[in-house]
Design a protein around this motif. Sequence first.
Motif, short mmCIF file in Angstrom:
data_model
loop_
_atom_site.label_atom_id
_atom_site.label_comp_id
_atom_site.label_asym_id
_atom_site.label_seq_id
_atom_site.Cartn_x
_atom_site.Cartn_y
_atom_site.Cartn_z
N LEU A 198 0.84 -1.20 0.00
CA LEU A 198 0.00 0.00 0.00
C LEU A 198 0.88 1.25 0.00
O LEU A 198 1.67 1.46 0.91
N LYS A 199 0.71 2.09 -1.02
CA LYS A 199 1.57 3.26 -1.16
C LYS A 199 1.16 4.41 -0.26
O LYS A 199 2.00 5.14 0.26
N ASP A 200 -0.15 4.62 -0.09
CA ASP A 200 -0.62 5.76 0.69
C ASP A 200 -1.76 5.32 1.61
O ASP A 200 -2.92 5.31 1.20
N PRO A 201 -1.45 4.94 2.86
CA PRO A 201 -2.50 4.49 3.78
C PRO A 201 -3.61 5.52 3.99
O PRO A 201 -4.77 5.15 4.13
N SER A 202 -3.26 6.81 3.99
CA SER A 202 -4.27 7.84 4.26
C SER A 202 -5.36 7.83 3.19
O SER A 202 -6.54 8.04 3.50
N GLU A 203 -4.99 7.59 1.94
CA GLU A 203 -5.99 7.54 0.87
C GLU A 203 -6.93 6.36 1.05
O GLU A 203 -8.14 6.47 0.87
N LEU A 204 -6.37 5.20 1.39
CA LEU A 204 -7.20 4.02 1.58
C LEU A 204 -8.12 4.18 2.79
O LEU A 204 -9.29 3.81 2.75
N ILE A 205 -7.59 4.75 3.87
CA ILE A 205 -8.41 4.99 5.06
C ILE A 205 -9.61 5.86 4.70
O ILE A 205 -10.76 5.57 5.08
N ALA A 206 -9.36 6.92 3.94
CA ALA A 206 -10.45 7.82 3.54
C ALA A 206 -11.47 7.10 2.67
O ALA A 206 -12.69 7.27 2.84
N GLU A 207 -10.99 6.27 1.73
CA GLU A 207 -11.90 5.53 0.85
C GLU A 207 -12.77 4.56 1.65
O GLU A 207 -13.97 4.43 1.40
N GLN A 208 -12.17 3.85 2.59
CA GLN A 208 -12.94 2.90 3.39
C GLN A 208 -13.94 3.63 4.29
O GLN A 208 -15.07 3.18 4.48
N GLN A 209 -13.53 4.77 4.84
CA GLN A 209 -14.43 5.53 5.70
C GLN A 209 -15.59 6.14 4.91
O GLN A 209 -16.65 6.42 5.48
N ASN A 210 -15.39 6.34 3.61
CA ASN A 210 -16.47 6.85 2.76
C ASN A 210 -17.52 5.79 2.48
O ASN A 210 -18.53 6.08 1.83
N ARG A 211 -17.28 4.57 2.93
CA ARG A 211 -18.22 3.46 2.72
C ARG A 211 -18.64 2.88 4.08
O ARG A 211 -18.43 1.70 4.35
N PRO A 212 -19.23 3.70 4.95
CA PRO A 212 -19.55 3.23 6.31
C PRO A 212 -20.59 2.11 6.34
O PRO A 212 -20.63 1.33 7.30
N ASN A 213 -21.43 2.02 5.31
CA ASN A 213 -22.47 0.99 5.29
C ASN A 213 -22.01 -0.31 4.63
O ASN A 213 -22.79 -1.27 4.56
N LEU A 214 -20.79 -0.32 4.15
CA LEU A 214 -20.27 -1.52 3.49
C LEU A 214 -19.51 -2.36 4.51
O LEU A 214 -18.46 -1.95 5.00
N PRO A 215 -20.00 -3.55 4.84
CA PRO A 215 -19.27 -4.40 5.79
C PRO A 215 -18.07 -5.05 5.11
O PRO A 215 -18.03 -5.17 3.88
N TYR A 216 -17.10 -5.45 5.90
CA TYR A 216 -15.98 -6.20 5.36
C TYR A 216 -16.50 -7.53 4.81
O TYR A 216 -17.37 -8.16 5.39
N TYR A 217 -15.92 -7.95 3.68
CA TYR A 217 -16.32 -9.25 3.15
C TYR A 217 -15.93 -10.33 4.16
O TYR A 217 -14.80 -10.35 4.65
N PRO A 218 -16.85 -11.25 4.49
CA PRO A 218 -16.60 -12.21 5.58
C PRO A 218 -15.86 -13.46 5.13
O PRO A 218 -16.43 -14.54 5.02
N PHE A 219 -14.58 -13.34 4.90
CA PHE A 219 -13.79 -14.50 4.51
C PHE A 219 -13.76 -15.53 5.64
O PHE A 219 -13.76 -15.19 6.83
N ALA A 220 -13.70 -16.80 5.26
CA ALA A 220 -13.53 -17.88 6.24
C ALA A 220 -12.04 -18.04 6.54
O ALA A 220 -11.18 -17.62 5.76
N GLU A 221 -11.73 -18.66 7.68
CA GLU A 221 -10.33 -18.77 8.08
C GLU A 221 -9.46 -19.48 7.04
O GLU A 221 -8.34 -19.01 6.77
#
Length: 389
Positions: A198-221
């Motif tokens: 990941l080149k710029d964590p701040s950009e990714l953090i902002a993108e993820q925070q812009n999707r508050p209603n999107l849950p993380y995909y529930p991968f199995a172990e």
Amino acid sequence: MPTVKPNKMTLTEILGKLKKDELTELRRALDVRGVSQLNKADLAKRLTAEIVDKMEDSLERMDIERFTVLQSVMKAPGGIVSIKKIDDNYDSMYFQQYGLLFAMDDYVFMPQEVVAKLKTLDMDKQMDMLKRNERWANLTRGLLFYYGYMDKETLTGHVERLTGEPVDGTAFWRVVCDLAFYDYSLNYDEDNVWNFMLKDPSELIAEQQNRPNLPYYPFAEPEVIRAAAHDYVDRHEGYKKFASVLRKHWRVDAKSLDIMADEAASAIQNGASMNDLLIQLMEHLELGSDKEMNELMDALASFHNHTRMWVLKGHSPEEMSAYRQGAGPVLHPQGANAATVAPLADRPAPLDMPKADVYSFQTKQKIGRNEPCPCGSGKKYKKCCGAGA
């Protein structure tokens, strides 16, 4: 003339051979304070005591791979091994920071105090802890493969979900930070951890925070553990099409395919456009005919659309499009850290999913909601194939 193997050494003897700046680095790694005014001999004496006192603490951070390296040196005569014969996983800086192993004159030395300590360990208890740490380390690597970035609390929550067990947050975070220093697959600060690509964590953090209603995909172990491998490549449907085109027209071998796919996935995760991807790919390939290049662009679009993206918290653009149109499984958020997938027969109305960029195989461009639909109907995309998006 044959080289004479050196004799075993104690911590005091080894530290006495180090330079003052090397001792200073060791002091910082062990967090030894109030010794900046000591001369070299007194500093070495103080560090000897600190290393012995903190040895158990150092061992509690390790996984099986690192402990195996220690065991291989401990079992050698005198705790001395030629650097040429030691395991490929040996990292001199990592082990020296804890005073456990030292590389000098083409040999790796384990101080006799460390040898003695390792021989007295309760190995059943030690192995239980190592297995726990190994599981934590692999889950962290795998989750960051799919999500890119996570804060401490979110990561801990995911590990608890996957293991079905409560996690000691302090012990877990120490293992994660130690892992980052050892294998460089991730970076971290006081409260966050992210994939090393990941080149710029701040950009990714902002993108993820812009999707508050999107849950993380529930991968199995098992999925997460597979993704933890350093050579793992996600061979999704887009990869298969991508690989088929490269084999067909450029006769690319399997190893090169994985390298190109890994580079393409990394570029996508860092926001590369389709044109960027093509330029990057053509560094490996000769320019083909119009037909070959069109097939390649189609394959790149498919690869992009099936890639599980960090900005989408592990979902792919293809899945996001299906969610919005009600054509795929619906995710039910469970707090901030997890989600479940509802069976198709039990689906309620689709969630209000945020927009994700999906590329058209025909135009090779992102499809805007107000643009003509690429199917040729003459309608706007949002009124045709993109209805519900």
